[in-house]
Design a protein around this motif. Structure first.
Motif, PDB file in Angstrom:
ATOM      1  N   VAL A   1       0.836  -1.207  -0.038  1.00 40.26           N
ATOM      2  CA  VAL A   1       0.309   0.016  -0.060  1.00 40.26           C
ATOM      3  C   VAL A   1       0.890   1.494   0.043  1.00 40.26           C
ATOM      4  O   VAL A   1       2.070   1.112   0.517  1.00 40.26           O
ATOM      5  N   THR A   2       0.252   2.232  -0.623  1.00 39.74           N
ATOM      6  CA  THR A   2       1.022   3.633  -0.683  1.00 39.74           C
ATOM      7  C   THR A   2       0.066   4.726  -0.229  1.00 39.74           C
ATOM      8  O   THR A   2      -0.903   4.740  -0.714  1.00 39.74           O
ATOM      9  N   LEU A   3       0.680   5.382   0.740  1.00 38.88           N
ATOM     10  CA  LEU A   3      -0.275   6.597   1.315  1.00 38.88           C
ATOM     11  C   LEU A   3       0.321   7.863   1.122  1.00 38.88           C
ATOM     12  O   LEU A   3       1.685   7.866   0.787  1.00 38.88           O
ATOM     13  N   SER A   4      -0.278   8.962   0.612  1.00 44.04           N
ATOM     14  CA  SER A   4       0.528  10.079   0.299  1.00 44.04           C
ATOM     15  C   SER A   4      -0.179  11.242   1.333  1.00 44.04           C
ATOM     16  O   SER A   4      -1.078  11.357   2.051  1.00 44.04           O
ATOM     17  N   CYS A   5       0.782  12.161   1.573  1.00 44.00           N
ATOM     18  CA  CYS A   5       0.902  13.318   2.243  1.00 44.00           C
ATOM     19  C   CYS A   5       1.256  14.666   1.849  1.00 44.00           C
ATOM     20  O   CYS A   5       2.288  14.703   1.109  1.00 44.00           O
ATOM     21  N   SER A   6       0.436  15.675   1.820  1.00 44.04           N
ATOM     22  CA  SER A   6       0.751  16.985   1.210  1.00 44.04           C
ATOM     23  C   SER A   6       0.925  17.815   2.392  1.00 44.04           C
ATOM     24  O   SER A   6      -0.175  18.294   3.137  1.00 44.04           O
ATOM     25  N   PRO A   7       2.065  18.387   2.607  1.00 42.20           N
ATOM     26  CA  PRO A   7       2.303  19.356   3.769  1.00 42.20           C
ATOM     27  C   PRO A   7       1.556  20.757   3.602  1.00 42.20           C
ATOM     28  O   PRO A   7       1.328  20.933   2.473  1.00 42.20           O
ATOM     29  N   ILE A   8       1.676  21.557   4.647  1.00 40.22           N
ATOM     30  CA  ILE A   8       1.154  22.711   4.509  1.00 40.22           C
ATOM     31  C   ILE A   8       2.268  23.601   3.852  1.00 40.22           C
ATOM     32  O   ILE A   8       3.531  23.209   3.906  1.00 40.22           O
ATOM     33  N   SER A   9       1.778  24.478   3.012  1.00 38.30           N
ATOM     34  CA  SER A   9       2.583  24.966   2.204  1.00 38.30           C
ATOM     35  C   SER A   9       3.974  26.068   2.728  1.00 38.30           C
ATOM     36  O   SER A   9       3.552  26.518   3.944  1.00 38.30           O
ATOM     37  N   GLY A  10       5.090  25.734   2.301  1.00 38.72           N
ATOM     38  CA  GLY A  10       6.314  26.123   2.883  1.00 38.72           C
ATOM     39  C   GLY A  10       6.870  25.111   4.060  1.00 38.72           C
ATOM     40  O   GLY A  10       8.045  25.471   4.588  1.00 38.72           O
ATOM     41  N   HIS A  11       6.347  24.262   4.501  1.00 45.52           N
ATOM     42  CA  HIS A  11       6.691  23.371   5.354  1.00 45.52           C
ATOM     43  C   HIS A  11       7.536  22.207   4.633  1.00 45.52           C
ATOM     44  O   HIS A  11       7.232  21.790   3.659  1.00 45.52           O
ATOM     45  N   ARG A  12       8.873  22.088   5.077  1.00 47.94           N
ATOM     46  CA  ARG A  12       9.841  21.290   4.532  1.00 47.94           C
ATOM     47  C   ARG A  12       9.882  19.878   5.087  1.00 47.94           C
ATOM     48  O   ARG A  12      10.750  18.934   4.701  1.00 47.94           O
ATOM     49  N   SER A  13       9.548  19.857   6.360  1.00 51.72           N
ATOM     50  CA  SER A  13       9.664  18.632   6.960  1.00 51.72           C
ATOM     51  C   SER A  13       8.300  17.789   7.010  1.00 51.72           C
ATOM     52  O   SER A  13       7.260  18.242   7.419  1.00 51.72           O
ATOM     53  N   VAL A  14       8.610  16.261   6.918  1.00 50.60           N
ATOM     54  CA  VAL A  14       7.309  15.777   7.102  1.00 50.60           C
ATOM     55  C   VAL A  14       7.577  14.583   7.831  1.00 50.60           C
ATOM     56  O   VAL A  14       8.466  13.645   7.633  1.00 50.60           O
ATOM     57  N   SER A  15       6.855  14.338   8.991  1.00 52.71           N
ATOM     58  CA  SER A  15       6.926  13.107   9.644  1.00 52.71           C
ATOM     59  C   SER A  15       5.717  12.087   9.783  1.00 52.71           C
ATOM     60  O   SER A  15       4.566  12.677   9.385  1.00 52.71           O
TER      61      SER A  15
END
Lengths: 114, 115
Positions: free
Chosen positions: B19-33
């Motif tokens: 399975v593949t899950l996707s995440c789009s961060p808040i604009s301008g945020h460069r870190s994703v956990s």
């Protein structure tokens, strides 16, 4: 490494009564501390944070928490709860040496009844 | 400003699939956990990406992997699914600016059920 202990898994409270949720942490380095709230079937919302400076931090909806370095605690309080405060509350700690990682406690379920 | 978005919101798979899950961060945020949330283990950290590089990793088997794209969007992949992988998978984004203390903003999560 960091660890977090939330001392109560569930806290029943009557509407308009005060509530305190206890959180203790351990860490070998300086920390940042957070409280998050999670409503059913939703993600986590940041309630308040301690990064540095004043040890008493407040949120916009009446919650406050006090950082106590000597007791390694960050307890959350609210003087008067509403039915809408029913949710699960998580204490989290981030070490100054740990990129992007929040260490969470097990959570405290707050149930507010009329 | 739009919050963190995750797709899909719900997913049902069978054992052995991936399975593949996707995440789009808040604009301008460069870190994703990424975090896994289960009733038994609570919230556990999977990994963190910053500028397309994995900077931190939790104690999960190699079946769990992730990546981050140049626009900061992130994906996580779980191969050879097991029943125990059923969980709510949460993505969080952060500015990751010095002194901001890893303040993270969470998406609504992807609820994965493995049958």
């Amino acid at each position: 490494a960091q660890s977090v202990t939330q001392l109560d898994s569930q806290v029943p409270v009557f509407e308009e009564a005060p509530v305190e949720l206890r959180c203790n942490y351990s860490s070998s380095v300086s920390v940042y501390l957070f409280w998050y709230v999670q409503y059913p079937n939703q993600g986590l919302q940041l309630l308040l944070k301690y990064l540095s400076g004043s040890t008493l931090v407040e949120s916009i909806n009446g919650f406050e928490a006090e950082f106590n370095k000597s007791q390694t605690s960050f307890h959350l309080r609210k003087p008067s709860v509403h039915i809408s405060d029913t949710a699960e509350y998580f204490c989290a700690v981030s070490g100054t040496d740990s990129w992007g990682k929040l260490q969470f406690g097990a959570g405290t379920q707050v149930v507010v009844t009329p | 400003k739009a919050g963190v978005t995750q797709t899909p919101r719900y997913l049902i798979k069978t054992r052995g699939q991936q399975v593949t899950l996707s995440c789009s961060p808040i604009s301008g945020h460069r870190s994703v956990s990424w975090y896994q949330q289960t009733p038994g283990q609570g919230l556990q950290f999977l990994f963190e990406y910053f500028s397309e590089t994995q900077r931190n990793k939790g104690n999960f088997p190699g079946r769990f992997s992730g990546r981050q794209f140049s626009n900061s969007r992130s994906e996580m992949n779980v191969s050879t699914l097991e029943l125990g992988d059923s969980a709510l998978y949460l993505c969080a984004s952060s500015l990751a600016v010095e002194g901001w203390g890893n303040e993270q903003f969470f998406g609504p999560g992807t609820r994965l059920t493995v049958l």
